[in-house]
Design a protein around this motif. Structure first.
Motif, mmCIF file in Angstrom:
data_model
loop_
_atom_site.group_PDB
_atom_site.id
_atom_site.type_symbol
_atom_site.label_atom_id
_atom_site.label_comp_id
_atom_site.label_asym_id
_atom_site.label_seq_id
_atom_site.Cartn_x
_atom_site.Cartn_y
_atom_site.Cartn_z
ATOM 1 N N LEU A 90 1.163 -0.867 -0.089
ATOM 2 C CA LEU A 90 0.173 -0.023 0.042
ATOM 3 C C LEU A 90 0.853 1.347 0.030
ATOM 4 C CD1 LEU A 90 -2.863 1.305 -0.165
ATOM 5 C CD2 LEU A 90 -2.823 1.158 1.956
ATOM 6 N N THR A 91 2.162 1.256 -0.149
ATOM 7 C CA THR A 91 2.983 2.901 0.436
ATOM 8 C C THR A 91 3.712 2.679 -0.449
ATOM 9 O OG1 THR A 91 3.153 2.313 3.041
ATOM 10 C CG2 THR A 91 4.953 3.322 2.005
ATOM 11 N N LEU A 92 3.946 1.973 -1.702
ATOM 12 C CA LEU A 92 4.634 2.254 -2.503
ATOM 13 C C LEU A 92 3.268 1.745 -3.564
ATOM 14 C CD1 LEU A 92 6.563 -1.333 -2.727
ATOM 15 C CD2 LEU A 92 7.313 1.133 -3.211
ATOM 16 N N PHE A 93 1.887 1.179 -3.185
ATOM 17 C CA PHE A 93 1.519 1.417 -4.035
ATOM 18 C C PHE A 93 0.337 3.489 -4.192
ATOM 19 C CE2 PHE A 93 -3.665 2.702 -4.565
ATOM 20 C CZ PHE A 93 -3.962 2.422 -6.241
ATOM 21 N N LEU A 94 0.518 4.209 -2.673
ATOM 22 C CA LEU A 94 -0.003 5.265 -2.703
ATOM 23 C C LEU A 94 1.330 6.143 -3.413
ATOM 24 C CD1 LEU A 94 -1.246 4.604 0.881
ATOM 25 C CD2 LEU A 94 -2.649 5.844 -1.224
ATOM 26 N N PHE A 95 3.436 5.700 -2.592
ATOM 27 C CA PHE A 95 3.593 6.871 -3.817
ATOM 28 C C PHE A 95 4.201 6.977 -5.297
ATOM 29 C CE2 PHE A 95 8.143 6.880 -5.667
ATOM 30 C CZ PHE A 95 8.249 8.308 -5.604
ATOM 31 N N VAL A 96 3.527 5.354 -5.986
ATOM 32 C CA VAL A 96 3.130 5.561 -7.199
ATOM 33 C C VAL A 96 1.735 6.403 -7.509
ATOM 34 C CG1 VAL A 96 2.476 4.160 -9.282
ATOM 35 C CG2 VAL A 96 4.757 3.713 -7.379
ATOM 36 N N ASN A 97 0.695 6.375 -7.196
ATOM 37 C CA ASN A 97 -0.637 7.381 -7.385
ATOM 38 C C ASN A 97 -0.365 9.080 -6.621
ATOM 39 O OD1 ASN A 97 -2.665 5.889 -8.513
ATOM 40 N ND2 ASN A 97 -1.843 4.600 -6.475
ATOM 41 N N ALA A 98 0.972 8.738 -5.901
ATOM 42 C CA ALA A 98 0.971 10.494 -5.434
ATOM 43 C C ALA A 98 1.435 10.695 -7.143
ATOM 44 C CB ALA A 98 1.958 10.346 -4.721
ATOM 45 N N VAL A 99 2.503 10.404 -7.546
ATOM 46 C CA VAL A 99 2.878 11.094 -9.012
ATOM 47 C C VAL A 99 1.798 10.660 -9.601
ATOM 48 C CG1 VAL A 99 4.538 10.211 -10.432
ATOM 49 C CG2 VAL A 99 5.520 9.841 -8.243
ATOM 50 N N GLY A 100 0.892 9.919 -10.129
ATOM 51 C CA GLY A 100 0.487 9.695 -11.195
ATOM 52 C C GLY A 100 -1.097 11.496 -10.563
ATOM 53 N N VAL A 132 -3.974 9.849 -19.047
ATOM 54 C CA VAL A 132 -3.453 8.845 -19.675
ATOM 55 C C VAL A 132 -1.917 8.414 -19.251
ATOM 56 C CG1 VAL A 132 -2.616 8.302 -22.393
ATOM 57 C CG2 VAL A 132 -5.302 9.366 -21.869
ATOM 58 N N LEU A 133 -0.934 10.134 -19.578
ATOM 59 C CA LEU A 133 -0.110 9.832 -18.825
ATOM 60 C C LEU A 133 0.065 9.293 -17.185
ATOM 61 C CD1 LEU A 133 1.687 13.291 -20.113
ATOM 62 C CD2 LEU A 133 1.885 11.554 -21.092
ATOM 63 N N ALA A 134 -0.410 9.479 -16.424
ATOM 64 C CA ALA A 134 -0.200 9.051 -14.889
ATOM 65 C C ALA A 134 -0.502 7.437 -15.752
ATOM 66 C CB ALA A 134 -1.411 9.304 -14.205
#
Length: 150
Positions: A90-100, A132-134
């Protein structure tokens, strides 16, 4: 060898289709939420509760969609690949989604503040481009870093 390559390609296409289905539903959550927050209900004259704050509204809507996406991807798309350590995943997911979120909000910022566009159509065009980019960024990083085979 050819069979392994074909099976691998099929596996990626199935994964991409599931990822796409979850993404399409998250897109509805994201854009529907954004339009409600900024523009209000259809036919409403006053606009939404965040009409003066479109960039934070984008962050709120995209964050809600990200949580929906995590559940859908964890328990359906990548159910055979998710980590046993849910906190790390979840931490990795949230980090990736923060970038998104930053990518999507960044396109709204650019549209509003750099190009001076303020219509519903320009906001939505900017958000679709950002989405699209995200989405491309998320698909690659989910497969490689977030949902890894045990």
């Amino acid at each position: 060898m050819a069979l392994r390559v074909r099976d691998a390609v099929r596996g990626v296409w199935r994964e991409a289709a599931k990822f796409g289905a979850i993404g399409a539903l998250a897109f509805v959550v994201d854009n529907g939420g954004y339009n409600l927050l900024v523009f209000g209900l259809p036919g409403g004259a006053e606009g939404g509760v965040m009409r003066a704050d479109p960039v934070p509204a984008s962050v709120v809507a995209t964050s809600a969609a990200a949580l929906f996406s995590w559940a859908g991807n964890r328990y359906w798309t990548y159910r055979h690949r998710h980590r046993e350590n849910m906190t790390q995943e979840l931490t990795l997911f949230l980090f990736v989604n923060a970038v998104g979120v930053a990518i999507t909000a960044g396109t709204v910022f650019a549209s509003r503040h750099l190009l001076g566009l303020e219509s519903m159509a320009s906001d939505n065009a900017a958000r679709v481009f950002g989405w699209v980019l995200a989405t491309l960024f998320r698909f690659v990083t989910y497969r490689r870093y977030v949902f890894v085979a045990p």
